[in-house]
Structures are given as C-alpha cells and as structure tokens.
Motif scaffolding. Structure first.
Motif, PDB file in Angstrom:
ATOM      1  N   VAL A  74       0.911  -1.110   0.065  1.00 18.89           N
ATOM      2  CA  VAL A  74       0.029  -0.110  -0.113  1.00 18.89           C
ATOM      3  C   VAL A  74       0.772   1.231   0.145  1.00 18.89           C
ATOM      4  O   VAL A  74       1.713   1.479   1.064  1.00 18.89           O
ATOM      5  CB  VAL A  74      -0.915  -0.021   1.203  1.00 18.89           C
ATOM      6  CG1 VAL A  74      -1.866   1.312   1.095  1.00 18.89           C
ATOM      7  CG2 VAL A  74      -1.832  -1.331   1.315  1.00 18.89           C
ATOM      8  N   GLU A  76       1.388   5.550  -0.862  1.00 15.35           N
ATOM      9  CA  GLU A  76       0.792   6.891  -0.661  1.00 15.35           C
ATOM     10  C   GLU A  76       1.662   7.960  -1.426  1.00 15.35           C
ATOM     11  O   GLU A  76       2.787   7.944  -1.503  1.00 15.35           O
ATOM     12  CB  GLU A  76       0.453   7.019   0.783  1.00 15.35           C
ATOM     13  CG  GLU A  76      -0.338   6.044   1.422  1.00 15.35           C
ATOM     14  CD  GLU A  76      -0.329   6.453   2.805  1.00 15.35           C
ATOM     15  OE1 GLU A  76      -0.526   7.636   3.333  1.00 15.35           O
ATOM     16  OE2 GLU A  76      -0.701   5.250   3.650  1.00 15.35           O
ATOM     17  N   THR A  78       1.226  12.466  -1.942  1.00 17.54           N
ATOM     18  CA  THR A  78       0.472  13.637  -1.748  1.00 17.54           C
ATOM     19  C   THR A  78       0.869  14.648  -2.972  1.00 17.54           C
ATOM     20  O   THR A  78       1.691  15.045  -3.177  1.00 17.54           O
ATOM     21  CB  THR A  78       0.715  14.434  -0.543  1.00 17.54           C
ATOM     22  OG1 THR A  78       0.511  13.296   0.412  1.00 17.54           O
ATOM     23  CG2 THR A  78      -0.115  15.486  -0.418  1.00 17.54           C
ATOM     24  N   THR A 101      -7.676   2.734  -5.331  1.00 13.72           N
ATOM     25  CA  THR A 101      -7.113   3.965  -5.393  1.00 13.72           C
ATOM     26  C   THR A 101      -7.904   4.977  -4.674  1.00 13.72           C
ATOM     27  O   THR A 101      -9.154   5.171  -5.264  1.00 13.72           O
ATOM     28  CB  THR A 101      -7.038   4.650  -6.833  1.00 13.72           C
ATOM     29  OG1 THR A 101      -6.184   3.712  -7.694  1.00 13.72           O
ATOM     30  CG2 THR A 101      -6.025   5.950  -6.910  1.00 13.72           C
ATOM     31  N   HIS A 119      -4.149  13.791  -1.017  1.00 16.21           N
ATOM     32  CA  HIS A 119      -3.425  12.549  -0.496  1.00 16.21           C
ATOM     33  C   HIS A 119      -4.027  11.416  -1.391  1.00 16.21           C
ATOM     34  O   HIS A 119      -5.251  11.203  -1.242  1.00 16.21           O
ATOM     35  CB  HIS A 119      -3.398  12.383   0.785  1.00 16.21           C
ATOM     36  CG  HIS A 119      -2.672  11.397   1.501  1.00 16.21           C
ATOM     37  ND1 HIS A 119      -1.316  11.483   1.446  1.00 16.21           N
ATOM     38  CD2 HIS A 119      -2.879  10.223   1.894  1.00 16.21           C
ATOM     39  CE1 HIS A 119      -0.773  10.637   1.939  1.00 16.21           C
ATOM     40  NE2 HIS A 119      -1.657   9.551   2.015  1.00 16.21           N
ATOM     41  N   LYS A 121      -4.021   7.214  -1.961  1.00 14.29           N
ATOM     42  CA  LYS A 121      -3.355   6.011  -1.277  1.00 14.29           C
ATOM     43  C   LYS A 121      -3.718   4.744  -2.291  1.00 14.29           C
ATOM     44  O   LYS A 121      -4.897   4.848  -2.893  1.00 14.29           O
ATOM     45  CB  LYS A 121      -4.002   5.502  -0.093  1.00 14.29           C
ATOM     46  CG  LYS A 121      -3.613   4.389   0.683  1.00 14.29           C
ATOM     47  CD  LYS A 121      -4.432   4.318   2.086  1.00 14.29           C
ATOM     48  CE  LYS A 121      -3.961   5.076   2.915  1.00 14.29           C
ATOM     49  NZ  LYS A 121      -4.616   5.146   4.282  1.00 14.29           N
ATOM     50  N   ASN A 123      -3.681   0.789  -3.057  1.00 15.68           N
ATOM     51  CA  ASN A 123      -3.694  -0.685  -2.794  1.00 15.68           C
ATOM     52  C   ASN A 123      -3.137  -1.780  -3.764  1.00 15.68           C
ATOM     53  O   ASN A 123      -4.035  -1.975  -4.438  1.00 15.68           O
ATOM     54  CB  ASN A 123      -4.530  -1.094  -1.756  1.00 15.68           C
ATOM     55  CG  ASN A 123      -4.541  -2.350  -1.282  1.00 15.68           C
ATOM     56  OD1 ASN A 123      -3.561  -3.290  -1.611  1.00 15.68           O
ATOM     57  ND2 ASN A 123      -5.545  -2.762  -0.309  1.00 15.68           N
TER      58      ASN A 123
END
Length: 167
Positions: A74, A76, A78, A101, A119, A121, A123
C-alpha cells in the motif's frame, strides 16, 4: 443570451401577426421595432455582465510514478496544488478510477492564492504488472474536471506451492 434574443424575436413576430390581422400596420411596425430594441438591449446587458469567476488548480505535478513495488504493498503520495483562479476553490468530489485508489481532499474552500493537498493511497493487492490509476477531481473550475495520475510497476506475488502430496 441567444435564447433571450430568440424569445424576444418570436414575441415580436407573434405581435406583428396579431396586429396585422387587426389591420393596424403602423402600430405593428412600432411594436416590432420596440420588441427588437428590447431584445438587443437584453443581449447587450447580458454580454456586458461580468463573466463567471472560476477557481483554477495549478499542481506542482499531475502524475506520480511509484516505480517498482511488490503486489500487496500500500503506497501513498501527496499532490500539492495552488488555487490560482479568481474565486475560492471548492472541490465537490474526488474519485479514484477503481476501489484500489483512494483520494483524500480538502472539504473546506481553498482561498485564492492558497495551497492545499490531495493525498492518494494505492493498494496493489491483486494488481500485478503495470498499473496506471486516475483520480478525477470535480470542483468549481473550468473545466469542472481535473485529473491526476499515479503509476506503478507491481511485481506479482509468487504463487506458493504446496508441499509433496502424502499418500
């Protein structure tokens, strides 16, 4: 503006037809002239009105590549942006191209000249090989939709092999 002009023109035409049936030609001509002048005045007023102000998102980057990651990771990132528009920015919705997403965005207005962040993220479970995912951002911008993208090369998870079969 065109609709207003066409409505005024239709009204003028109808008025001419009704008045002409009553054989009042002079009155009909003045009615048509008055209706046409009204339509032109309305069009001028509409075109002179201030154009609608929009917010504008200026991103430092609109695409980010995570490089090579392992399936199941996972990750991330920004994305930073600045509102360089003429009015406070209101993001009504941000949505990933799939459930893997997930974006988080500011729910409060972003003032003119202010910066903010989105932000994202990702997976990678069940997403082997090259991946490219979009985040669609909807707000009071022109155009309404802004898109940012994340990418990754996901190394597939190795299949676990079962041990020898006992008989």
């Amino acid at each position: 503006m065109k609709k207003l002009f066409l409505n005024a023109l239709a009204l003028a035409t109808f008025t001419v037809a009704v008045v002409a049936c009553d054989e009042k030609k002079e009155s009909a001509e003045s009615t048509v002239t008055a209706a046409a002048e009204t339509a032109v005045d309305a069009a001028k007023t509409s075109s002179e009105a201030a154009p609608t102000a929009f917010a504008k998102m200026e991103f430092t980057e609109t695409e980010f590549d995570f490089g090579t990651i392992n399936e199941g990771d996972v990750v991330e990132h920004t994305f930073e942006f600045k509102n360089v528009g003429e009015t406070p920015l209101v993001i009504s919705k941000a949505k990933g191209s799939c459930g893997c997403t997930v974006p988080e965005w500011p729910h409060e207005p972003v003032g003119v000249g202010e910066t903010a962040q989105i932000h994202v993220k990702f997976n990678s479970k069940g997403k082997p090989n090259k991946q490219s995912k979009r985040v669609s951002i909807y707000g009071n911008t022109n155009p309404e939709l802004t898109v940012i993208t994340i990418k990754a090369n996901v190394t597939p998870k190795k299949l676990e092999t079962a041990g020898p079969v006992k008989q």
